[in-house]
Scaffold this motif. Structure first.
Motif, PDB file in Angstrom:
ATOM      1  N   THR A 135       0.847  -1.194   0.000  1.00  0.00           N
ATOM      2  CA  THR A 135       0.000   0.000   0.000  1.00  0.00           C
ATOM      3  C   THR A 135       0.879   1.238   0.000  1.00  0.00           C
ATOM      4  O   THR A 135       2.066   1.180   0.312  1.00  0.00           O
ATOM      5  CB  THR A 135      -0.910   0.031   1.249  1.00  0.00           C
ATOM      6  OG1 THR A 135      -0.102   0.012   2.414  1.00  0.00           O
ATOM      7  CG2 THR A 135      -1.881  -1.143   1.268  1.00  0.00           C
ATOM      8  N   GLY A 139      -2.958   4.201   2.233  1.00  0.00           N
ATOM      9  CA  GLY A 139      -3.588   2.901   2.423  1.00  0.00           C
ATOM     10  C   GLY A 139      -4.133   2.316   1.136  1.00  0.00           C
ATOM     11  O   GLY A 139      -4.788   1.275   1.162  1.00  0.00           O
ATOM     12  N   ALA A 155      -5.776  -2.540   5.208  1.00  0.00           N
ATOM     13  CA  ALA A 155      -5.279  -2.173   6.539  1.00  0.00           C
ATOM     14  C   ALA A 155      -5.126  -3.438   7.376  1.00  0.00           C
ATOM     15  O   ALA A 155      -5.762  -4.454   7.110  1.00  0.00           O
ATOM     16  CB  ALA A 155      -6.255  -1.211   7.211  1.00  0.00           C
ATOM     17  N   TRP A 180      -4.099   2.268  10.367  1.00  0.00           N
ATOM     18  CA  TRP A 180      -4.273   2.210   8.916  1.00  0.00           C
ATOM     19  C   TRP A 180      -5.744   2.162   8.519  1.00  0.00           C
ATOM     20  O   TRP A 180      -6.127   2.674   7.464  1.00  0.00           O
ATOM     21  CB  TRP A 180      -3.488   1.053   8.324  1.00  0.00           C
ATOM     22  CG  TRP A 180      -2.030   1.396   8.261  1.00  0.00           C
ATOM     23  CD1 TRP A 180      -1.059   1.016   9.133  1.00  0.00           C
ATOM     24  CD2 TRP A 180      -1.411   2.267   7.316  1.00  0.00           C
ATOM     25  NE1 TRP A 180       0.137   1.593   8.779  1.00  0.00           N
ATOM     26  CE2 TRP A 180      -0.051   2.366   7.661  1.00  0.00           C
ATOM     27  CE3 TRP A 180      -1.871   2.987   6.219  1.00  0.00           C
ATOM     28  CZ2 TRP A 180       0.858   3.122   6.948  1.00  0.00           C
ATOM     29  CZ3 TRP A 180      -0.961   3.742   5.488  1.00  0.00           C
ATOM     30  CH2 TRP A 180       0.380   3.808   5.866  1.00  0.00           C
ATOM     31  N   CYS A 184      -7.185   4.721   5.927  1.00  0.00           N
ATOM     32  CA  CYS A 184      -7.917   4.251   4.751  1.00  0.00           C
ATOM     33  C   CYS A 184      -9.314   4.854   4.696  1.00  0.00           C
ATOM     34  O   CYS A 184      -9.798   5.256   3.634  1.00  0.00           O
ATOM     35  CB  CYS A 184      -8.015   2.717   4.766  1.00  0.00           C
ATOM     36  SG  CYS A 184      -6.485   1.861   4.427  1.00  0.00           S
TER      37      CYS A 184
END
Length: 192
Positions: A135, A139, A155, A180, A184
């Motif tokens: 990523t 993200g 994530a 994350w 995201c």
């Protein structure tokens, strides 16, 4: 070789893993003090935990050689009384000492001697990943050529780990998953 590796010792002619499932064997002393997955001490043992008044009866219920289990438990009990696992050194690593009973000097070592006895299958599984899609800082999942795949985010343990092959320790996947996931969510909201 560590005890976890023994799970995956393959049988050379039948292409199977004869050590799976492995079994966590414990007694009433352990049940009185420790949670077993979601079952707290003092709660009735659910049907998915096999129980018997003797080790031999327990072994027969789960398909283990009763004499072999008796020899293994007797050997383990010597280790527990001496405070040292001679086979696999369980209880010696910093993380095991942290999670064990350090007051009596024998973290993670307790004799199996008080009925009833219990067996719980231990199967192979995944705790985290050192693989998964790469990523970017938002993200967003990257293709094999490094381009962003629109609308796809990752994530936690479904994404490539920011630590590579390392693992932080107990709960080590929770912080990155929350962080994350938040990143995201913000970026997916902006994209949409």
């Amino acid at each position: 070789m560590g005890y976890a590796q023994r799970y995956f010792d393959p049988h050379p002619t039948v292409y199977d893993y004869p050590n799976l499932p492995a079994w966590a064997i414990f007694d009433a002393q352990y049940r009185e003090k420790q949670p077993i997955l979601t079952v707290m001490p003092g709660a009735p043992a659910p049907a998915w935990i096999t129980r018997d008044e003797t080790l031999e009866g327990l072994a027969r219920q789960v398909g283990i050689d009763p004499a072999g289990l008796r020899v293994t438990v007797d050997r383990w009990n010597v280790f527990a009384r001496n405070g040292k696992d001679e086979d696999y050194r369980r209880g010696e690593s910093p993380i095991e000492k942290f999670g064990g009973n350090v007051r009596d000097g024998r973290p993670n070592l307790g004799a199996i001697e008080k009925p009833p006895f219990y067996a719980l299958p231990v199967r192979a599984g995944a705790l985290g990943t050192s693989g998964g899609p790469r990523t970017n800082v938002k993200g967003q999942v990257l293709s094999v050529s490094g381009d962003v795949i629109p609308g796809l985010y990752a994530a936690g343990t479904v994404a490539a780990s920011p630590t590579g092959r390392a693992y932080y320790g107990n709960g080590g996947a929770i912080g990155p998953a929350m962080t994350w996931g938040y990143i995201c969510g913000i970026n997916a909201g902006r994209e949409g």
